[in-house]
Motif scaffolding. Structure first.
Motif, PDB file in Angstrom:
ATOM      1  N   LEU A  35     -37.408  39.569  -0.142  1.00  0.00           N
ATOM      2  CA  LEU A  35     -37.910  38.632   0.456  1.00  0.00           C
ATOM      3  C   LEU A  35     -38.470  38.300  -1.896  1.00  0.00           C
ATOM      4  N   TYR A  36     -37.727  38.374  -2.771  1.00  0.00           N
ATOM      5  CA  TYR A  36     -37.832  37.800  -3.783  1.00  0.00           C
ATOM      6  C   TYR A  36     -36.189  37.856  -3.992  1.00  0.00           C
ATOM      7  N   ALA A  37     -35.430  38.057  -3.884  1.00  0.00           N
ATOM      8  CA  ALA A  37     -33.986  37.791  -3.925  1.00  0.00           C
ATOM      9  C   ALA A  37     -34.016  36.587  -2.950  1.00  0.00           C
ATOM     10  N   ALA A  38     -34.405  36.776  -1.943  1.00  0.00           N
ATOM     11  CA  ALA A  38     -33.941  35.410  -1.331  1.00  0.00           C
ATOM     12  C   ALA A  38     -34.625  33.976  -1.556  1.00  0.00           C
ATOM     13  N   LEU A  39     -35.772  34.661  -2.363  1.00  0.00           N
ATOM     14  CA  LEU A  39     -36.288  33.042  -3.413  1.00  0.00           C
ATOM     15  C   LEU A  39     -35.288  32.443  -4.121  1.00  0.00           C
ATOM     16  N   ASP A  40     -35.465  33.673  -4.768  1.00  0.00           N
ATOM     17  CA  ASP A  40     -34.509  33.539  -6.054  1.00  0.00           C
ATOM     18  C   ASP A  40     -32.566  32.505  -4.816  1.00  0.00           C
ATOM     19  N   GLU A  41     -32.591  32.772  -4.032  1.00  0.00           N
ATOM     20  CA  GLU A  41     -31.296  32.430  -3.391  1.00  0.00           C
ATOM     21  C   GLU A  41     -31.568  30.693  -3.099  1.00  0.00           C
ATOM     22  N   ALA A  42     -32.664  31.110  -2.688  1.00  0.00           N
ATOM     23  CA  ALA A  42     -33.122  29.386  -2.523  1.00  0.00           C
ATOM     24  C   ALA A  42     -33.362  28.606  -3.157  1.00  0.00           C
ATOM     25  N   ALA A  43     -34.611  28.786  -4.479  1.00  0.00           N
ATOM     26  CA  ALA A  43     -34.328  28.412  -5.215  1.00  0.00           C
ATOM     27  C   ALA A  43     -33.479  27.598  -6.073  1.00  0.00           C
ATOM     28  N   ASN A  44     -32.478  28.372  -6.155  1.00  0.00           N
ATOM     29  CA  ASN A  44     -31.081  28.535  -7.349  1.00  0.00           C
ATOM     30  C   ASN A  44     -29.954  27.560  -6.268  1.00  0.00           C
ATOM     31  N   ASP A  45     -30.374  27.291  -4.931  1.00  0.00           N
ATOM     32  CA  ASP A  45     -29.185  26.538  -3.961  1.00  0.00           C
ATOM     33  C   ASP A  45     -29.929  24.953  -4.166  1.00  0.00           C
ATOM     34  N   ASP A  46     -29.428  24.279  -4.385  1.00  0.00           N
ATOM     35  CA  ASP A  46     -29.104  22.885  -4.629  1.00  0.00           C
ATOM     36  C   ASP A  46     -29.204  21.959  -3.153  1.00  0.00           C
ATOM     37  N   GLU A  47     -28.233  23.301  -1.879  1.00  0.00           N
ATOM     38  CA  GLU A  47     -28.503  22.262  -0.800  1.00  0.00           C
ATOM     39  C   GLU A  47     -29.255  22.958   0.473  1.00  0.00           C
ATOM     40  N   ILE A  48     -30.653  23.871  -0.510  1.00  0.00           N
ATOM     41  CA  ILE A  48     -31.920  24.220  -0.454  1.00  0.00           C
ATOM     42  C   ILE A  48     -32.755  23.250  -0.672  1.00  0.00           C
ATOM     43  N   ARG A  49     -33.544  22.948   0.381  1.00  0.00           N
ATOM     44  CA  ARG A  49     -34.743  21.914  -0.335  1.00  0.00           C
ATOM     45  C   ARG A  49     -36.023  22.069  -0.196  1.00  0.00           C
ATOM     46  N   CYS A  50     -36.344  23.530   1.705  1.00  0.00           N
ATOM     47  CA  CYS A  50     -37.447  23.755   1.839  1.00  0.00           C
ATOM     48  C   CYS A  50     -36.335  24.995   2.012  1.00  0.00           C
ATOM     49  N   VAL A  51     -37.851  25.806   2.328  1.00  0.00           N
ATOM     50  CA  VAL A  51     -38.301  27.518   3.052  1.00  0.00           C
ATOM     51  C   VAL A  51     -39.050  27.523   4.415  1.00  0.00           C
ATOM     52  N   VAL A  52     -38.760  28.599   4.862  1.00  0.00           N
ATOM     53  CA  VAL A  52     -39.666  28.722   5.985  1.00  0.00           C
ATOM     54  C   VAL A  52     -39.730  29.758   5.858  1.00  0.00           C
ATOM     55  N   LEU A  53     -40.854  31.267   5.819  1.00  0.00           N
ATOM     56  CA  LEU A  53     -41.310  32.569   6.006  1.00  0.00           C
ATOM     57  C   LEU A  53     -41.826  32.520   7.818  1.00  0.00           C
ATOM     58  N   ARG A  54     -41.501  33.371   8.028  1.00  0.00           N
ATOM     59  CA  ARG A  54     -41.526  33.956   9.672  1.00  0.00           C
ATOM     60  C   ARG A  54     -41.556  35.369   9.370  1.00  0.00           C
TER      61      ARG A  54
END
Length: 261
Positions: A35-54
């Motif tokens: 999960l930490y790695a996925a959040l890092d990936e999302a944070a550093n990807d300019d195409e991603i502008r929001c994260v959903v966690l379920r």
């Protein structure tokens, strides 16, 4: 790529699912790292502008995988050391991420699962969602950021009640106390969450990020510190393409078309 989570992105949104349904998505060491790695990936990807966690399966999360913790320490774990390398690290990453995180919650949200949900910025709950700060039932105090977030979200008195008694809180009561932002039927949870995430993904991402950081920091700073943080954040936002587009749209009397730049 991942063993204990699901990760996909579409339309500017990263959808992340806790995926240990047979364990009610209890966190083991692998899930923490992934999960930490996925959040890092999302944070550093300019195409991603929001994260959903379920959570996959019948609920969001039962919290920590106690069996693994005890087994890994030959029955007598140092829980403080465990926390420093797992939940404490994960929660700080969530709060420092300059993109909005939406929790999509159903079924049991227990123990550290409450902390992870509170570390998200907005929470949409299904009618089946049930929250329990259950640490006291095994002789522990709240962790995973619960003692920080809960009194700020629901007030000190309610937080004391939830933490000391450990009684479950149903979705409608969670909405009444501000623990969640919206309650929807279970069969509408995915659609409602997606709509909110899509809306956030179409907004000025930098401004959302600076807003998030400023609001969290406001509890820890005096007025001068908060005002200076606002000035610094506004300097940054003022030079973004989204700000320029917002101003242009305002004068042209049309809806702004933000790009996250």
């Amino acid at each position: 790529m991942y063993e204990t989570i699901l990760f996909e992105k579409a339309g500017g949104v990263a959808n992340v699912a806790l995926n240990r349904p047979k364990k009610l998505n209890a966190f083991d060491g692998t899930m923490h790292e992934e999960l930490y790695a996925a959040l890092d990936e999302a944070a550093n990807d300019d195409e991603i502008r929001c994260v959903v966690l379920r959570g996959e399966g019948r609920g969001f999360s039962a919290g920590a995988d106690l069996a693994q913790i005890i087994e890994g320490a030959d029955g007598d774990p140092d829980l403080g050391e465990y926390l420093r390398g797992t939940y404490s690290r994960l929660v700080k990453r969530m709060v420092s991420m300059e993109k909005p995180i939406v929790a999509s919650l159903h079924g049991p949200v227990y123990g550290a699962g409450v902390g992870i949900s509170l570390a998200c910025d907005l929470r949409v709950a299904a009618e089946s969602a049930k929250f329990s700060v259950a640490f006291i039932k095994i002789g522990l105090m709240p962790d995973a950021g619960v003692s920080f977030f809960l009194p700020r979200v629901v007030g000190l008195g309610r937080a004391v009640e939830m933490s000391m008694l450990g009684d479950p809180v149903e979705a409608e009561e969670a909405l009444r106390t501000g623990l969640v932002n919206k309650v929807v039927p279970d069969d509408a949870l995915a659609e409602e969450t997606a709509a909110l995430a899509s809306r956030l993904a179409s907004m000025p991402t930098a401004a959302l990020g600076k807003t998030k950081l400023a609001l969290y920091a406001s509890f820890e700073g005096d007025l001068d510190t908060v005002l200076e943080r606002e000035a610094e954040g506004q300097t940054f936002c003022g030079y973004t393409a989204d700000h320029k587009e917002g101003v242009k749209a305002f004068f042209e009397k049309r809806e702004a078309r933000f790009t996250g730049r």
